[in-house]
Design a protein around this motif. Structure first.
Motif: not given
Length: 200
Positions: A9-10, A79-80, A7, A72-73, A13-14, A75-76, A17
């Motif tokens: 990591q997500q 996932d959260l 989490n 990409c943002a 990266w969020l 998708d993050n 991006y």
């Protein structure tokens, strides 16, 4: 809530991006050919003038475009769902649904996403700040911009991470802080990625 490494990591990266898109928004549309060429060279885009770079970043199929970076943002964020507060997730989800591939829509949404995430729990926002400052430093090194403020901000974040048990990141960070260059930056980035993949 205990934040899992995956989490964290997500969130990291969020932040990267969103920060990447936000900077692109601040430069778009590129007016000067020299500035556009400098940006394109820094990110290996191959464009040589403002007009061609403006066209590229609006091409929804190109990896460096507004649309692809924002995707990409998105998708993050999806996932959260179980990590962010219900209120923040609902607000973020509504924002990304409202955004089209239009660069102006995306730029408006990115700023609002930042504001929502700043109100999240301390551990979530800590990894968000880490991603934000790492992305800023990456861009500053590529474009040969001043790094001092970002280095100072990252220094505070690294201290907080060390208190959370991320002591392994300290040596790589100190090397980068002393000599901020691309080699030390990539070493530091690789070290962070490794820590995301193991229990810290």
């Amino acid at each position: 809530m205990i934040l899992l490494s995956s989490n964290a990591q997500q969130i990291f990266w969020l932040a990267r991006y969103l920060t990447r898109v936000q900077y692109l928004c601040s430069q778009f549309p590129f007016q000067a050919d020299d500035a556009a060429k400098k940006y394109a060279n820094a990110f290996a885009l191959g464009e040589h003038d403002a007009a061609s770079l403006n066209t590229l970043v609006q091409d929804a199929q190109h990896f460096a475009s507004f649309a692809q970076q924002f995707s990409c943002a998105k998708d993050n964020i999806q996932d959260l769902r179980g990590v962010l507060s219900a209120k923040s997730y609902a607000e973020l989800n509504q924002l990304i649904k409202n955004a089209s591939e239009n660069s102006l829509d995306i730029c408006d949404v990115v700023s609002e996403c930042h504001e929502i995430l700043e109100a999240e729990a301390q551990d979530i926002f800590l990894f968000f700040m880490l991603g934000q400052y790492v992305e800023q430093l990456d861009r500053q090194l590529r474009l040969k911009q001043d790094t001092q403020v970002t280095l100072n901000q990252l220094d505070q974040v690294i201290d907080l991470l060390t208190q959370l048990g991320w002591s392994g990141v300290k040596a790589a960070w100190q090397q980068l802080h002393i000599l901020p260059n691309s080699i030390n930056f990539y070493h530091f980035s690789d070290h962070i990625q490794h820590l995301f993949e193991v229990d810290v």
